[in-house]
Design a protein around this motif. Structure first.
Motif, PDB file in Angstrom:
ATOM      1  N   GLY A  58       0.816  -1.213   0.000  1.00  0.00           N
ATOM      2  CA  GLY A  58       0.000   0.000   0.000  1.00  0.00           C
ATOM      3  C   GLY A  58       0.847   1.258   0.000  1.00  0.00           C
ATOM      4  N   LEU A  59       1.886   1.271   0.831  1.00  0.00           N
ATOM      5  CA  LEU A  59       2.772   2.426   0.892  1.00  0.00           C
ATOM      6  C   LEU A  59       3.527   2.592  -0.426  1.00  0.00           C
ATOM      7  N   GLN A  60       3.958   1.501  -0.995  1.00  0.00           N
ATOM      8  CA  GLN A  60       4.652   1.546  -2.287  1.00  0.00           C
ATOM      9  C   GLN A  60       3.747   2.158  -3.355  1.00  0.00           C
ATOM     10  N   LYS A  61       2.475   1.787  -3.383  1.00  0.00           N
ATOM     11  CA  LYS A  61       1.534   2.338  -4.351  1.00  0.00           C
ATOM     12  C   LYS A  61       1.363   3.835  -4.142  1.00  0.00           C
ATOM     13  N   VAL A  62       1.256   4.272  -2.883  1.00  0.00           N
ATOM     14  CA  VAL A  62       1.130   5.705  -2.594  1.00  0.00           C
ATOM     15  C   VAL A  62       2.357   6.444  -3.101  1.00  0.00           C
ATOM     16  N   LEU A  63       3.528   5.883  -2.836  1.00  0.00           N
ATOM     17  CA  LEU A  63       4.768   6.517  -3.282  1.00  0.00           C
ATOM     18  C   LEU A  63       4.811   6.635  -4.793  1.00  0.00           C
ATOM     19  N   GLN A  64       4.381   5.598  -5.481  1.00  0.00           N
ATOM     20  CA  GLN A  64       4.405   5.612  -6.940  1.00  0.00           C
ATOM     21  C   GLN A  64       3.360   6.568  -7.508  1.00  0.00           C
ATOM     22  N   ASP A  65       2.166   6.540  -6.920  1.00  0.00           N
ATOM     23  CA  ASP A  65       1.057   7.325  -7.472  1.00  0.00           C
ATOM     24  C   ASP A  65       1.112   8.798  -7.088  1.00  0.00           C
ATOM     25  N   GLN A  66       1.515   9.088  -5.841  1.00  0.00           N
ATOM     26  CA  GLN A  66       1.440  10.456  -5.352  1.00  0.00           C
ATOM     27  C   GLN A  66       2.797  11.099  -5.110  1.00  0.00           C
ATOM     28  N   MET A  91      18.030   0.670   7.615  1.00  0.00           N
ATOM     29  CA  MET A  91      18.390   0.487   6.211  1.00  0.00           C
ATOM     30  C   MET A  91      19.753  -0.180   6.053  1.00  0.00           C
ATOM     31  N   LYS A  92      20.630  -0.060   7.073  1.00  0.00           N
ATOM     32  CA  LYS A  92      21.920  -0.754   7.013  1.00  0.00           C
ATOM     33  C   LYS A  92      21.722  -2.260   6.959  1.00  0.00           C
ATOM     34  N   PHE A 108      10.212  -2.088  -2.255  1.00  0.00           N
ATOM     35  CA  PHE A 108       9.873  -1.138  -1.199  1.00  0.00           C
ATOM     36  C   PHE A 108      11.132  -0.670  -0.472  1.00  0.00           C
ATOM     37  N   ILE A 109      12.008  -1.607  -0.115  1.00  0.00           N
ATOM     38  CA  ILE A 109      13.250  -1.274   0.592  1.00  0.00           C
ATOM     39  C   ILE A 109      14.105  -0.347  -0.273  1.00  0.00           C
ATOM     40  N   ASP A 110      14.204  -0.652  -1.561  1.00  0.00           N
ATOM     41  CA  ASP A 110      14.988   0.199  -2.473  1.00  0.00           C
ATOM     42  C   ASP A 110      14.421   1.621  -2.534  1.00  0.00           C
ATOM     43  N   THR A 111      13.105   1.725  -2.581  1.00  0.00           N
ATOM     44  CA  THR A 111      12.459   3.041  -2.604  1.00  0.00           C
ATOM     45  C   THR A 111      12.753   3.797  -1.303  1.00  0.00           C
ATOM     46  N   MET A 112      12.653   3.104  -0.177  1.00  0.00           N
ATOM     47  CA  MET A 112      12.944   3.736   1.117  1.00  0.00           C
ATOM     48  C   MET A 112      14.388   4.228   1.163  1.00  0.00           C
ATOM     49  N   LYS A 113      15.312   3.411   0.686  1.00  0.00           N
ATOM     50  CA  LYS A 113      16.722   3.816   0.668  1.00  0.00           C
ATOM     51  C   LYS A 113      16.917   5.087  -0.144  1.00  0.00           C
TER      52      LYS A 113
END
Length: 122
Positions: A58-66, A91-92, A108-113
């Motif tokens: 869900g968070l990944q979709k929000v990041l991609q869409d918004q 993240m380490k 998701f982890i890559d996006t957060m990084k």
């Protein structure tokens, strides 16, 4: 087989975003019907892991869409700190986490990084 059946049931129950009382009751009945084939600890673990994956998706979709602004990242850091979580430290260890979470979790982890690295550079 019992674990797989229960995981599919949990995933299906969470498809609409959360567990309502009826879904909880149905999962409890399924868990009981599986008896000794599925211990309670494993059932709880499956429920937790599936819930986390749904949240991450869900968070990944929000990041991609918004998208997310630098202020959003700063707020996320502040909230994490309030809960005693150091996002940079987390993240380490993300390579080990992403290996366990599968392709969606890795994305998701890559996006957060990327977000946290960009925030550090500002």
């Amino acid at each position: 087989i019992a674990q797989g059946m229960f995981q599919v049931a949990v995933s299906s129950a969470l498809a609409d975003g959360g567990l309502d009382e009826k879904s909880k009751k149905n999962l409890s009945e399924l868990k009981d019907s599986l008896g000794g084939l599925l211990d309670p600890g494993t059932a709880d673990s499956i429920t937790d892991e599936t819930s986390i994956m749904r949240i991450m998706y869900g968070l990944q979709k929000v990041l991609q869409d918004q998208g997310i602004t630098p202020d959003d990242v700063k707020e996320m850091r502040r909230m994490a700190k309030e809960f005693g979580v150091d996002l940079d430290e987390m993240m380490k260890n993300s390579d080990a986490m992403s290996a366990q979470l599968g392709p969606e979790g890795k994305e998701f982890i890559d996006t957060m990084k990327q977000m946290l690295d960009a925030d550090k550079k500002q």
